[in-house]
Design a protein around this motif. Structure first.
Motif, short mmCIF file in Angstrom:
data_model
loop_
_atom_site.label_atom_id
_atom_site.label_comp_id
_atom_site.label_asym_id
_atom_site.label_seq_id
_atom_site.Cartn_x
_atom_site.Cartn_y
_atom_site.Cartn_z
N ILE A 96 0.83 -1.20 0.00
CA ILE A 96 0.00 0.00 0.00
C ILE A 96 0.87 1.26 0.00
CG2 ILE A 96 -1.68 1.34 1.34
CD1 ILE A 96 -2.78 -1.38 2.33
N LEU A 97 1.89 1.27 0.85
CA LEU A 97 2.79 2.42 0.89
C LEU A 97 3.54 2.56 -0.42
CD1 LEU A 97 4.21 1.97 4.52
CD2 LEU A 97 2.52 3.66 3.75
N SER A 98 3.95 1.44 -1.00
CA SER A 98 4.64 1.47 -2.30
C SER A 98 3.72 2.06 -3.37
CB SER A 98 5.07 0.06 -2.71
OG SER A 98 6.02 -0.47 -1.80
N ALA A 99 2.45 1.65 -3.34
CA ALA A 99 1.50 2.16 -4.33
C ALA A 99 1.31 3.67 -4.18
CB ALA A 99 0.16 1.45 -4.17
N MET A 100 1.33 4.16 -2.94
CA MET A 100 1.21 5.60 -2.72
C MET A 100 2.38 6.34 -3.36
SD MET A 100 0.00 5.95 1.24
CE MET A 100 -1.57 5.30 1.82
N LEU A 101 3.60 5.85 -3.15
CA LEU A 101 4.78 6.51 -3.72
C LEU A 101 4.77 6.44 -5.24
CD1 LEU A 101 7.51 5.35 -1.19
CD2 LEU A 101 6.62 7.67 -1.49
N LEU A 102 4.31 5.32 -5.79
CA LEU A 102 4.23 5.19 -7.25
C LEU A 102 3.19 6.15 -7.81
CD1 LEU A 102 4.56 1.32 -7.64
CD2 LEU A 102 6.12 3.05 -8.58
N THR A 103 2.09 6.33 -7.10
CA THR A 103 1.07 7.29 -7.53
C THR A 103 1.64 8.70 -7.58
OG1 THR A 103 -0.75 5.96 -6.63
CG2 THR A 103 -1.16 8.32 -6.93
N LEU A 104 2.37 9.07 -6.54
CA LEU A 104 2.97 10.40 -6.49
C LEU A 104 4.06 10.55 -7.55
CD1 LEU A 104 3.19 10.85 -2.62
CD2 LEU A 104 1.50 11.85 -4.18
N ALA A 105 4.83 9.49 -7.76
CA ALA A 105 5.93 9.55 -8.74
C ALA A 105 5.41 9.70 -10.16
CB ALA A 105 6.79 8.30 -8.64
N ALA A 106 4.14 9.35 -10.39
CA ALA A 106 3.57 9.49 -11.73
C ALA A 106 3.39 10.95 -12.12
CB ALA A 106 2.23 8.76 -11.80
N SER A 107 3.40 11.84 -11.14
CA SER A 107 3.30 13.27 -11.44
C SER A 107 4.66 13.79 -11.89
CB SER A 107 2.85 14.05 -10.20
OG SER A 107 3.01 15.45 -10.40
N PRO A 108 4.75 14.41 -13.05
CA PRO A 108 6.03 14.95 -13.53
C PRO A 108 6.68 15.92 -12.55
CG PRO A 108 4.39 14.99 -15.28
CD PRO A 108 3.65 14.64 -14.02
N LEU A 109 5.86 16.55 -11.72
CA LEU A 109 6.39 17.50 -10.75
C LEU A 109 7.12 16.80 -9.60
CD1 LEU A 109 3.32 19.89 -10.50
CD2 LEU A 109 5.47 20.33 -11.69
N LEU A 110 6.86 15.51 -9.41
CA LEU A 110 7.42 14.79 -8.27
C LEU A 110 8.38 13.67 -8.65
CD1 LEU A 110 4.15 14.42 -6.16
CD2 LEU A 110 5.99 16.06 -5.78
N THR A 111 8.37 13.26 -9.91
CA THR A 111 9.14 12.08 -10.31
C THR A 111 10.61 12.19 -9.93
OG1 THR A 111 7.66 11.76 -12.20
CG2 THR A 111 9.73 10.55 -12.22
N HIS A 112 11.24 13.28 -10.32
CA HIS A 112 12.68 13.43 -10.08
C HIS A 112 12.99 13.41 -8.59
CE1 HIS A 112 16.64 15.38 -9.80
NE2 HIS A 112 16.84 14.91 -11.02
N TRP A 113 12.16 14.11 -7.80
CA TRP A 113 12.42 14.15 -6.36
C TRP A 113 12.30 12.77 -5.74
CZ3 TRP A 113 9.71 12.57 -2.16
CH2 TRP A 113 10.25 12.93 -0.93
N ILE A 114 11.25 12.03 -6.09
CA ILE A 114 11.04 10.71 -5.49
C ILE A 114 12.15 9.75 -5.90
CG2 ILE A 114 9.52 8.67 -5.52
CD1 ILE A 114 7.15 10.55 -5.40
N VAL A 115 12.58 9.80 -7.15
CA VAL A 115 13.70 8.96 -7.58
C VAL A 115 14.95 9.32 -6.78
CG1 VAL A 115 15.31 8.52 -9.49
CG2 VAL A 115 12.85 8.47 -9.90
N ALA A 116 15.20 10.60 -6.60
CA ALA A 116 16.38 11.03 -5.84
C ALA A 116 16.32 10.53 -4.40
CB ALA A 116 16.49 12.56 -5.86
#
Length: 211
Positions: A96-116
């Protein structure tokens, strides 16, 4: 801190609602984790809604403020994911927590930050494993099995983001990611081969995607 909003301004209303929602989710996760009572399945809908708002033109003037609020929430989600023990038996909390992060990472505004942040977690954990493997007495009593196992979820999120994201099309970003992963392997592959395998796998996926 929320500021006073003009009457009937939808953008201010949405901004305040999103900020309150991110703060509430982060606080709930923090308290639930401390009490070993993590129940988060119902939060996925809220995270979906928050991610959907970020790209909305009606809140464009508050985009930076909203992104900062969501990043704070995402950081808390990642922290719980890494430190959460398997005591969460009623729900598959890690997924569930992984799915939340993947949902947020799908936003171009957040992808780079979450990967970092994910890569930073890999690097920090590899430093921890390296210190253990290089300890002169070879004492593994301080080995944290829970965090080691939870890194699998971090690798899985990274893999999914790499496979579906255009972030790897940026050559500079790609090189930075590969260098960080290569540095993470130093002195740990023999003692922790499974961890090293996942690091190699992510690196290979990045290289293949960038070709």
């Amino acid at each position: 801190m929320l500021t006073r909003q003009p009457a009937f301004d939808l953008a201010y209303t949405i901004r305040d609602t999103v900020i309150r929602a991110t703060e509430a989710i982060a606080e709930f996760l923090h308290c639930a984790f401390r009490r070993d009572l993590l129940s988060v399945a119902s939060l996925q809908t809220a995270v979906d809604a928050i991610a959907g708002v970020l790209d909305s033109p009606c809140v464009a003037k508050f985009q930076k403020q909203l992104v900062e609020a969501v990043i704070g929430m995402a950081r808390q989600i990642l922290h719980i994911l890494i430190h959460c023990d398997a005591f969460s038996t009623q729900e598959d909390v890690h997924n569930i927590l992984s799915a939340m992060l993947l949902t947020l990472a799908a936003s171009p505004l957040l992808t780079h930050w979450i990967v970092a942040e994910l890569l930073s977690s890999v690097s920090s954990h590899s430093d921890y494993l390296r210190d253990l493997s290089l300890a002169s007495d070879g004492n593994m009593n301080q080995f944290n099995v829970v965090e080691y196992e939870n890194m699998y979820h971090v690798f899985r999120i990274l893999e999914e983001i790499v496979m579906r994201s255009d972030i790897i099309s940026d050559q500079q970003v790609c090189e930075e990611m590969r260098k960080l992963l290569d540095d993470s392997l130093l002195h740990i592959s023999h003692v922790f081969p499974l961890f090293a395998h996942y690091v190699w796998r992510i690196g290979a996926l990045i290289s293949a995607k960038h070709q």
